[in-house]
Design a protein around this motif. Structure first.
Motif, short mmCIF file in Angstrom:
data_model
loop_
_atom_site.label_atom_id
_atom_site.label_comp_id
_atom_site.label_asym_id
_atom_site.label_seq_id
_atom_site.Cartn_x
_atom_site.Cartn_y
_atom_site.Cartn_z
N GLU A 1 10.15 -7.37 5.69
CA GLU A 1 10.89 -8.20 4.74
C GLU A 1 11.33 -9.47 5.44
OE1 GLU A 1 14.21 -5.98 3.34
OE2 GLU A 1 13.01 -4.59 2.12
N GLN B 1 0.86 -10.98 4.57
CA GLN B 1 1.06 -10.76 3.13
C GLN B 1 0.93 -9.27 2.80
OE1 GLN B 1 2.23 -13.01 0.95
NE2 GLN B 1 2.38 -14.26 2.83
N LEU B 2 0.02 -8.57 3.46
CA LEU B 2 -0.12 -7.13 3.25
C LEU B 2 1.17 -6.42 3.64
CD1 LEU B 2 -1.88 -4.54 2.77
CD2 LEU B 2 -2.46 -4.67 5.21
N LEU C 1 4.17 -7.58 3.74
CA LEU C 1 5.24 -7.90 2.79
C LEU C 1 5.04 -7.14 1.47
CD1 LEU C 1 5.49 -11.75 3.43
CD2 LEU C 1 7.14 -9.99 4.15
N ARG C 2 3.80 -7.07 0.98
CA ARG C 2 3.52 -6.36 -0.27
C ARG C 2 3.85 -4.87 -0.15
NH1 ARG C 2 -1.35 -9.19 -0.18
NH2 ARG C 2 -2.49 -7.26 0.36
N GLN C 3 3.50 -4.29 0.99
CA GLN C 3 3.73 -2.87 1.20
C GLN C 3 5.18 -2.57 1.59
OE1 GLN C 3 1.58 -0.48 0.60
NE2 GLN C 3 -0.17 -1.82 0.17
N ARG C 4 5.98 -3.60 1.73
CA ARG C 4 7.39 -3.47 2.14
C ARG C 4 7.54 -2.86 3.53
NH1 ARG C 4 10.70 -4.83 -1.98
NH2 ARG C 4 9.85 -4.74 -4.10
N TRP C 5 6.50 -3.06 4.35
CA TRP C 5 6.63 -2.70 5.76
C TRP C 5 7.49 -3.74 6.48
CZ3 TRP C 5 0.60 -2.25 5.97
CH2 TRP C 5 0.21 -1.06 5.35
#
Length: 232
Positions: free
Chosen positions: A207, A198-199, A201-205
């Motif tokens: 997709e 989830q981290l 995905l949130r940081q857009r590292w």
């Protein structure tokens, strides 16, 4: 004569007998790359039938050369310890025979990064798992793949915005080794593994790809993800 010597001699002879059988030797050598394999794969490599392979694997487990990991409906086998691997490598040097390389058959985009239930799997996830161990963030007290965080690890996770106490209160395993089916090595599962996905995905590292378990990571995203976990 030292009373311990006969026992040592017998133990050495028993191990030598386990390794001396050609099919068992091929099984052991194929596992030197650190990747786990199923009984079916080992039977194919050893060129024996399923029932014969089962007997060989039981002998190798009984003699302490192999360990078995059950994951879902599959049973994976790997060398029991680093000491076993070192002993086999020494014998291979004497024999002049190279170890059998592991060649994964998983499609590249799935092999690199994908979801495994609610956490990350693939080459990147295995690298994350190894980095957390190398940094001393993840500790495995009993060697069974049930992890806890060191003080440094807990502080590092908190710095990333991960609420470790909240994860520990969940009615699920906190952090555990999950065998990666393409890499045949462990990635991080459990509540902590899910939180790291989830981290990312949130940081857009990373997709998610539509209609697929594959994850898309740019080179910069992959670098930032591993750097967040302490990689240089």
């Amino acid at each position: 004569m030292d009373d311990k010597l006969p026992s040592a001699d017998m133990g050495l002879a028993q191990l030598a007998g386990a390794i001396a059988e050609p099919a068992r030797a091929r099984m052991l050598c194929s596992l030197l790359d650190g990747h786990a394999r199923t009984a079916t794969e080992l039977a194919t490599l050893a060129e024996v039938g399923a029932s014969t392979a089962s007997a060989h694997l039981a002998r190798l487990r009984d003699d302490g050369l192999l360990s078995m990991l059950a994951q879902g409906k599959h049973r994976y086998y790997r060398l029991a310890s680093v000491e076993v691997a070192r002993a086999l490598e020494a014998l291979l040097v004497v024999a002049g025979v190279p170890a059998t390389p592991f060649t994964p058959s998983t499609p590249d985009r799935l092999r690199h990064a994908r979801t495994c239930y609610d956490h990350m799997a693939g080459t990147v996830a295995v690298a994350m798992h190894d980095q957390l161990h190398a940094q001393g963030w993840l500790l495995d007290d009993d060697g069974e793949g049930e992890y806890r965080l060191s003080e440094t690890g807990a502080a590092g996770m908190a710095a990333l915005g991960i609420d470790v106490p909240q994860l520990q209160r969940q009615r699920r395993r906190f952090a555990c080794a999950c065998l990666d089916w393409s890499e045949r090595r462990a990635h991080l599962g459990g509540a902590l593994g899910a939180a790291l996905l989830q981290l990312a995905l949130r940081q857009r590292w990373a997709e998610r790809e539509l209609d697929s378990r594959a994850l898309r990571l740019t080179p910069d995203g992959e670098r930032r993800l591993l750097a967040a976990l302490g990689a240089p």
